[in-house]
Design a protein around this motif. Structure first.
Motif, PDB file in Angstrom:
ATOM      1  N   ALA A   1      39.676  21.651  43.089  1.00 48.10           N
ATOM      2  CA  ALA A   1      41.092  21.296  43.097  1.00 48.10           C
ATOM      3  C   ALA A   1      41.559  20.835  41.726  1.00 48.10           C
ATOM      4  N   GLU A   2      40.605  20.334  40.900  1.00 50.30           N
ATOM      5  CA  GLU A   2      40.962  19.844  39.581  1.00 50.30           C
ATOM      6  C   GLU A   2      40.652  20.847  38.484  1.00 50.30           C
ATOM      7  N   SER A   3      40.094  21.987  38.827  1.00 52.66           N
ATOM      8  CA  SER A   3      39.707  22.969  37.824  1.00 52.66           C
ATOM      9  C   SER A   3      40.914  23.764  37.356  1.00 52.66           C
ATOM     10  N   PRO A   4      40.854  24.309  36.135  1.00 53.07           N
ATOM     11  CA  PRO A   4      41.982  25.073  35.609  1.00 53.07           C
ATOM     12  C   PRO A   4      42.160  26.441  36.248  1.00 53.07           C
ATOM     13  N   GLY A   5      41.158  26.903  36.980  1.00 53.08           N
ATOM     14  CA  GLY A   5      41.222  28.210  37.625  1.00 53.08           C
ATOM     15  C   GLY A   5      40.096  28.356  38.625  1.00 53.08           C
ATOM     16  N   ALA A   6      39.903  29.576  39.093  1.00 53.77           N
ATOM     17  CA  ALA A   6      38.827  29.834  40.057  1.00 53.77           C
ATOM     18  C   ALA A   6      37.475  29.678  39.360  1.00 53.77           C
ATOM     19  N   PRO A   7      36.562  28.844  39.885  1.00 55.97           N
ATOM     20  CA  PRO A   7      35.278  28.605  39.227  1.00 55.97           C
ATOM     21  C   PRO A   7      34.257  29.699  39.528  1.00 55.97           C
ATOM     22  N   TYR A   8      33.472  30.061  38.516  1.00 53.94           N
ATOM     23  CA  TYR A   8      32.364  31.009  38.671  1.00 53.94           C
ATOM     24  C   TYR A   8      31.144  30.408  37.989  1.00 53.94           C
ATOM     25  N   ILE A   9      30.066  30.287  38.750  1.00 49.19           N
ATOM     26  CA  ILE A   9      28.837  29.702  38.229  1.00 49.19           C
ATOM     27  C   ILE A   9      27.924  30.818  37.743  1.00 49.19           C
ATOM     28  N   VAL A  10      27.450  30.708  36.494  1.00 51.08           N
ATOM     29  CA  VAL A  10      26.545  31.697  35.908  1.00 51.08           C
ATOM     30  C   VAL A  10      25.194  31.030  35.675  1.00 51.08           C
TER      31      VAL A  10
ATOM     32  N   LEU B   1      37.714  39.198  40.820  1.00 53.82           N
ATOM     33  CA  LEU B   1      38.590  38.073  41.088  1.00 53.82           C
ATOM     34  C   LEU B   1      38.878  37.957  42.576  1.00 53.82           C
ATOM     35  N   SER B   2      39.008  36.730  43.018  1.00 53.84           N
ATOM     36  CA  SER B   2      39.197  36.471  44.441  1.00 53.84           C
ATOM     37  C   SER B   2      40.602  36.789  44.918  1.00 53.84           C
ATOM     38  N   ASP B   3      41.579  36.884  43.998  1.00 51.91           N
ATOM     39  CA  ASP B   3      42.935  37.247  44.398  1.00 51.91           C
ATOM     40  C   ASP B   3      43.409  38.418  43.540  1.00 51.91           C
ATOM     41  N   ASP B   4      44.648  38.823  43.719  1.00 51.29           N
ATOM     42  CA  ASP B   4      45.171  40.006  43.036  1.00 51.29           C
ATOM     43  C   ASP B   4      46.250  39.630  42.022  1.00 51.29           C
ATOM     44  N   SER B   5      46.154  38.434  41.484  1.00 51.11           N
ATOM     45  CA  SER B   5      47.198  37.961  40.568  1.00 51.11           C
ATOM     46  C   SER B   5      46.870  38.185  39.104  1.00 51.11           C
ATOM     47  N   GLY B   6      45.730  38.848  38.825  1.00 47.72           N
ATOM     48  CA  GLY B   6      45.367  39.099  37.448  1.00 47.72           C
ATOM     49  C   GLY B   6      44.722  37.885  36.813  1.00 47.72           C
ATOM     50  N   VAL B   7      44.496  37.947  35.504  1.00 55.52           N
ATOM     51  CA  VAL B   7      43.862  36.849  34.782  1.00 55.52           C
ATOM     52  C   VAL B   7      44.543  36.682  33.431  1.00 55.52           C
ATOM     53  N   SER B   8      44.802  35.434  33.062  1.00 58.49           N
ATOM     54  CA  SER B   8      45.421  35.160  31.767  1.00 58.49           C
ATOM     55  C   SER B   8      44.390  34.725  30.736  1.00 58.49           C
ATOM     56  N   LYS B   9      43.280  34.112  31.210  1.00 58.20           N
ATOM     57  CA  LYS B   9      42.202  33.737  30.309  1.00 58.20           C
ATOM     58  C   LYS B   9      40.979  33.305  31.113  1.00 58.20           C
ATOM     59  N   ILE B  10      39.827  33.310  30.425  1.00 59.74           N
ATOM     60  CA  ILE B  10      38.584  32.790  30.962  1.00 59.74           C
ATOM     61  C   ILE B  10      38.193  31.606  30.089  1.00 59.74           C
ATOM     62  N   THR B  11      37.875  30.474  30.696  1.00 59.75           N
ATOM     63  CA  THR B  11      37.483  29.298  29.925  1.00 59.75           C
ATOM     64  C   THR B  11      36.160  28.745  30.427  1.00 59.75           C
ATOM     65  N   ASP B  12      35.513  27.940  29.581  1.00 61.26           N
ATOM     66  CA  ASP B  12      34.330  27.225  30.031  1.00 61.26           C
ATOM     67  C   ASP B  12      34.738  25.836  30.519  1.00 61.26           C
ATOM     68  N   ARG B  13      33.753  25.017  30.825  1.00 64.91           N
ATOM     69  CA  ARG B  13      34.046  23.706  31.393  1.00 64.91           C
ATOM     70  C   ARG B  13      34.817  22.807  30.418  1.00 64.91           C
TER      71      ARG B  13
ATOM     72  N   ALA C   1      38.342  31.359  35.800  1.00 68.15           N
ATOM     73  CA  ALA C   1      39.296  32.460  35.624  1.00 68.15           C
ATOM     74  C   ALA C   1      40.686  31.938  35.945  1.00 68.15           C
ATOM     75  N   VAL C   2      41.516  31.876  34.923  1.00 65.74           N
ATOM     76  CA  VAL C   2      42.885  31.390  35.091  1.00 65.74           C
ATOM     77  C   VAL C   2      43.761  32.574  35.437  1.00 65.74           C
ATOM     78  N   SER C   3      44.417  32.540  36.582  1.00 65.56           N
ATOM     79  CA  SER C   3      45.175  33.686  37.086  1.00 65.56           C
ATOM     80  C   SER C   3      46.553  33.775  36.453  1.00 65.56           C
ATOM     81  N   GLY C   4      47.206  34.934  36.727  1.00 66.64           N
ATOM     82  CA  GLY C   4      48.583  35.121  36.302  1.00 66.64           C
ATOM     83  C   GLY C   4      48.760  35.940  35.061  1.00 66.64           C
ATOM     84  N   GLY C   5      47.730  36.714  34.657  1.00 68.75           N
ATOM     85  CA  GLY C   5      47.847  37.495  33.427  1.00 68.75           C
ATOM     86  C   GLY C   5      47.807  38.984  33.668  1.00 68.75           C
ATOM     87  N   GLU C   6      47.174  39.693  32.733  1.00 64.61           N
ATOM     88  CA  GLU C   6      47.130  41.149  32.777  1.00 64.61           C
ATOM     89  C   GLU C   6      46.218  41.640  33.889  1.00 64.61           C
ATOM     90  N   LYS C   7      46.561  42.814  34.460  1.00 66.76           N
ATOM     91  CA  LYS C   7      45.743  43.426  35.502  1.00 66.76           C
ATOM     92  C   LYS C   7      45.263  44.819  35.111  1.00 66.76           C
TER      93      LYS C   7
END
Length: 199
Positions: free
Chosen positions: A5-14, A30-42, A78-84
């Motif tokens: 709930a506090e993360s900037p986007g959908a979390p993925y553990i590697v 991606l878990s939804d169809d809203s695209g991605v605006s950026k990928i960030t680390d913790r 994965a921060v949503s809302g970008g290019e698809k």
């Protein structure tokens, strides 16, 4: 635990299963169809990424998972809302490609008529592999073989089979003689891919 709930986007553990630190390319759907605006680390640092083509229309992303600890994991978001449909990257990439070449910071591979013509190590300028007039680097050749190696196949004095350049070897097919199509499938910035299809 991951506080989603506090993360900037959908979390993925590697997870890194090796006993050494590692950087690798990871693919995620991606878990939804809203695209991605950026990928960030913790820590909120942007990671380089690439939108991948898919047949089912879903959004698949490849990104650099850097500095994974030995036998450990890192969480990326994965921060949503970008290019698809097109790639997006916050940093300059060293991966480039066209139907005539593939290149990164280490190697340049030149392609001619769908086959590898030349592989060069960029740091030293060394030619690692090079096609000849007789055969391409990754050319497929088929020779006629109807019996025992000591009787039918062309061999030298050390009983080593030599086909290329041997006048006794009867070639019945080679990939360079076939109709083919060269496609540029991926252009970077994470990776590039060229496919040659023979008919």
């Amino acid at each position: 635990d991951i506080a989603t709930a506090e993360s900037p986007g959908a979390p993925y553990i590697v997870f890194n299963p090796y006993p050494r630190s590692r950087t690798m390319i990871v693919e995620i759907d991606l878990s939804d169809d809203s695209g991605v605006s950026k990928i960030t680390d913790r820590e909120g640092k942007d990671c380089s990424y690439q939108i991948l083509p898919t047949a089912d229309g879903k959004t698949r992303v490849a990104f650099h998972a850097a500095n994974l600890p030995p036998y450990g994991y890192r969480t990326f978001y994965a921060v949503s809302g970008g290019e698809k449909e097109s790639s997006s990257l916050p940093i300059t990439s060293s991966v480039h490609a066209d139907t005539g070449y593939l290149e990164n910071e280490h190697l340049r591979i030149e392609i001619e008529n769908g086959a590898i013509k030349l592989v060069v190590e960029k740091a030293t300028g060394t030619t690692v592999l090079e096609a000849s007039s007789e055969a391409g680097v990754n050319e497929v050749r088929i020779w006629k073989d109807t019996g025992c190696i000591s009787v039918v196949r062309p061999v030298d004095d050390d009983d080593i089979v030599h086909f290329i350049g041997n006048p006794e070897a009867e070639i019945v097919g080679r990939s360079s003689d076939l109709e083919h199509e060269v496609e540029l499938l991926e252009t970077g910035p994470i990776r590039a891919k060229v496919r040659t299809t023979y008919e």
